[in-house]
Design a protein around this motif. Structure first.
Motif, PDB file in Angstrom:
ATOM      1  N   SER A  77     -39.867 -29.438  28.953  1.00  0.00           N
ATOM      2  CA  SER A  77     -39.460 -30.275  27.829  1.00  0.00           C
ATOM      3  C   SER A  77     -38.035 -29.991  27.360  1.00  0.00           C
ATOM      4  N   ALA A  78     -37.770 -28.736  27.051  1.00  0.00           N
ATOM      5  CA  ALA A  78     -36.490 -28.383  26.423  1.00  0.00           C
ATOM      6  C   ALA A  78     -35.797 -27.201  27.077  1.00  0.00           C
ATOM      7  N   GLY A  79     -36.428 -26.660  28.104  1.00  0.00           N
ATOM      8  CA  GLY A  79     -35.889 -25.462  28.729  1.00  0.00           C
ATOM      9  C   GLY A  79     -36.569 -24.230  28.158  1.00  0.00           C
ATOM     10  N   CYS A  80     -36.770 -23.245  29.000  1.00  0.00           N
ATOM     11  CA  CYS A  80     -37.307 -21.954  28.561  1.00  0.00           C
ATOM     12  C   CYS A  80     -36.952 -20.959  29.667  1.00  0.00           C
ATOM     13  N   PHE A  81     -35.700 -20.508  29.631  1.00  0.00           N
ATOM     14  CA  PHE A  81     -35.234 -19.574  30.648  1.00  0.00           C
ATOM     15  C   PHE A  81     -34.875 -18.254  29.986  1.00  0.00           C
ATOM     16  N   CYS A 103     -37.486 -17.079  24.688  1.00  0.00           N
ATOM     17  CA  CYS A 103     -36.694 -17.647  25.777  1.00  0.00           C
ATOM     18  C   CYS A 103     -35.569 -18.491  25.205  1.00  0.00           C
ATOM     19  N   GLU A 104     -34.749 -19.013  26.094  1.00  0.00           N
ATOM     20  CA  GLU A 104     -33.643 -19.869  25.679  1.00  0.00           C
ATOM     21  C   GLU A 104     -33.925 -21.293  26.115  1.00  0.00           C
ATOM     22  N   THR A 105     -33.639 -22.229  25.200  1.00  0.00           N
ATOM     23  CA  THR A 105     -33.793 -23.643  25.516  1.00  0.00           C
ATOM     24  C   THR A 105     -32.473 -24.172  26.064  1.00  0.00           C
ATOM     25  N   GLY A 106     -32.492 -25.383  26.555  1.00  0.00           N
ATOM     26  CA  GLY A 106     -31.291 -25.975  27.134  1.00  0.00           C
ATOM     27  C   GLY A 106     -31.302 -25.823  28.640  1.00  0.00           C
ATOM     28  N   LYS A 107     -30.164 -26.011  29.247  1.00  0.00           N
ATOM     29  CA  LYS A 107     -30.052 -25.901  30.694  1.00  0.00           C
ATOM     30  C   LYS A 107     -29.295 -24.625  31.041  1.00  0.00           C
ATOM     31  N   PRO A 108     -29.837 -23.819  31.954  1.00  0.00           N
ATOM     32  CA  PRO A 108     -29.151 -22.586  32.345  1.00  0.00           C
ATOM     33  C   PRO A 108     -27.725 -22.872  32.797  1.00  0.00           C
ATOM     34  N   GLY A 109     -26.797 -22.072  32.323  1.00  0.00           N
ATOM     35  CA  GLY A 109     -25.410 -22.196  32.730  1.00  0.00           C
ATOM     36  C   GLY A 109     -24.630 -23.295  32.022  1.00  0.00           C
ATOM     37  N   SER A 110     -25.280 -24.065  31.152  1.00  0.00           N
ATOM     38  CA  SER A 110     -24.579 -25.172  30.490  1.00  0.00           C
ATOM     39  C   SER A 110     -23.750 -24.704  29.302  1.00  0.00           C
ATOM     40  N   GLY A 111     -24.030 -23.494  28.826  1.00  0.00           N
ATOM     41  CA  GLY A 111     -23.336 -23.003  27.640  1.00  0.00           C
ATOM     42  C   GLY A 111     -23.909 -23.583  26.364  1.00  0.00           C
ATOM     43  N   ASN A 133     -30.178 -22.281  23.062  1.00  0.00           N
ATOM     44  CA  ASN A 133     -30.666 -21.705  21.824  1.00  0.00           C
ATOM     45  C   ASN A 133     -31.969 -21.000  22.121  1.00  0.00           C
ATOM     46  N   CYS A 134     -32.482 -20.306  21.131  1.00  0.00           N
ATOM     47  CA  CYS A 134     -33.696 -19.539  21.352  1.00  0.00           C
ATOM     48  C   CYS A 134     -34.943 -20.311  20.942  1.00  0.00           C
ATOM     49  N   ALA A 135     -36.061 -19.882  21.486  1.00  0.00           N
ATOM     50  CA  ALA A 135     -37.380 -20.363  21.108  1.00  0.00           C
ATOM     51  C   ALA A 135     -38.326 -19.180  21.246  1.00  0.00           C
ATOM     52  N   VAL A 136     -39.321 -19.132  20.370  1.00  0.00           N
ATOM     53  CA  VAL A 136     -40.332 -18.085  20.458  1.00  0.00           C
ATOM     54  C   VAL A 136     -41.688 -18.769  20.491  1.00  0.00           C
ATOM     55  N   LEU A 137     -42.416 -18.564  21.584  1.00  0.00           N
ATOM     56  CA  LEU A 137     -43.730 -19.146  21.795  1.00  0.00           C
ATOM     57  C   LEU A 137     -44.776 -18.075  21.522  1.00  0.00           C
ATOM     58  N   THR A 138     -45.730 -18.391  20.633  1.00  0.00           N
ATOM     59  CA  THR A 138     -46.751 -17.413  20.261  1.00  0.00           C
ATOM     60  C   THR A 138     -48.129 -18.044  20.349  1.00  0.00           C
ATOM     61  N   LEU A 139     -49.081 -17.319  20.937  1.00  0.00           N
ATOM     62  CA  LEU A 139     -50.484 -17.719  20.907  1.00  0.00           C
ATOM     63  C   LEU A 139     -51.152 -16.991  19.745  1.00  0.00           C
ATOM     64  N   TYR A 171     -33.030 -24.146  17.512  1.00  0.00           N
ATOM     65  CA  TYR A 171     -32.252 -25.379  17.453  1.00  0.00           C
ATOM     66  C   TYR A 171     -33.143 -26.425  16.805  1.00  0.00           C
ATOM     67  N   THR A 172     -32.841 -26.749  15.563  1.00  0.00           N
ATOM     68  CA  THR A 172     -33.772 -27.510  14.739  1.00  0.00           C
ATOM     69  C   THR A 172     -33.851 -28.997  15.043  1.00  0.00           C
ATOM     70  N   THR A 173     -33.225 -29.485  16.078  1.00  0.00           N
ATOM     71  CA  THR A 173     -33.381 -30.896  16.405  1.00  0.00           C
ATOM     72  C   THR A 173     -34.259 -31.123  17.635  1.00  0.00           C
ATOM     73  N   LEU A 174     -34.792 -30.066  18.204  1.00  0.00           N
ATOM     74  CA  LEU A 174     -35.629 -30.194  19.393  1.00  0.00           C
ATOM     75  C   LEU A 174     -37.089 -30.483  19.075  1.00  0.00           C
ATOM     76  N   GLY A 175     -37.495 -30.292  17.842  1.00  0.00           N
ATOM     77  CA  GLY A 175     -38.907 -30.360  17.478  1.00  0.00           C
ATOM     78  C   GLY A 175     -39.629 -31.616  17.890  1.00  0.00           C
ATOM     79  N   ALA A 176     -39.071 -32.785  17.613  1.00  0.00           N
ATOM     80  CA  ALA A 176     -39.755 -34.044  17.913  1.00  0.00           C
ATOM     81  C   ALA A 176     -40.021 -34.178  19.415  1.00  0.00           C
ATOM     82  N   LYS A 177     -39.040 -33.856  20.229  1.00  0.00           N
ATOM     83  CA  LYS A 177     -39.212 -33.956  21.686  1.00  0.00           C
ATOM     84  C   LYS A 177     -40.247 -32.950  22.179  1.00  0.00           C
TER      85      LYS A 177
END
Length: 160
Positions: free
Chosen positions: A70-74, A86-94, A97-103, A139-145
């Motif tokens: 969906s948004a990247g998780c590298f 993990c980091e969202t976005g595309k690797p190497g694109s510069g 942003n971060c994301a934290v996934l928790t169960l 990155y607070t604009t990724l939520g809807a996607k």
């Protein structure tokens, strides 16, 4: 002020440093942070509780893969609590942003995590949640996607 997209939820109580702060997510229209000493219990109980009960996961691998699609998780890193950072976005694109996934083992623990993420005035937050998981997005604009792609709802707090 906080907002939400999809569903409704009441998160309240006096747990930890939340001392008296309640959050009400009603009918998919809005999420409000309020003081229960000012808002009546009758008004709080009118909130419709709704976070999708599925999907649920047994481990963090599959939801991390879905987040990646969906948004990247590298640059995935497992934290001491078992969450995936993990980091969202595309690797190497510069542009990452971060994301934290928790169960979460219970609905109460998931609600506590949501309360904890949106309790700081001046600190905006955007999370996606459903079933037994949350994704806290830096990155607070990724939520809807992410919510659309992962089958969850957005819980967002603008820090006011």
């Amino acid at each position: 002020m906080a907002t939400v997209m999809g569903g409704g939820l009441t998160i309240g109580g006096t747990e930890g440093s939340m001392r008296g702060v309640c959050v009400s997510l009603t009918a998919g229209i809005g999420l409000s942070v309020f003081d229960p000493d000012v808002v009546s219990k009758a008004e709080i109980s009118k909130s419709i509780e709704y976070i999708p009960s599925t999907p649920t996961y047994k481990g963090t691998g599959a939801p991390a893969d879905h987040l990646a699609a969906s948004a990247g998780c590298f640059r995935r890193e497992t934290t001491s609590t078992g969450s995936i950072k993990c980091e969202t976005g595309k690797p190497g694109s510069g542009d990452s942003n971060c994301a934290v996934l928790t169960l979460h083992p219970t609905q109460a623990r998931r609600h506590a995590a949501l309360r904890g993420a949106i309790k700081y005035r001046g600190a905006p937050a955007e999370l996606v949640t459903a079933g037994n998981w949350t994704v806290n997005l830096c990155y607070t604009t990724l939520g809807a996607k992410v919510a659309r792609d992962l089958g969850g709802v957005v819980v967002a707090y603008d820090g006011r």
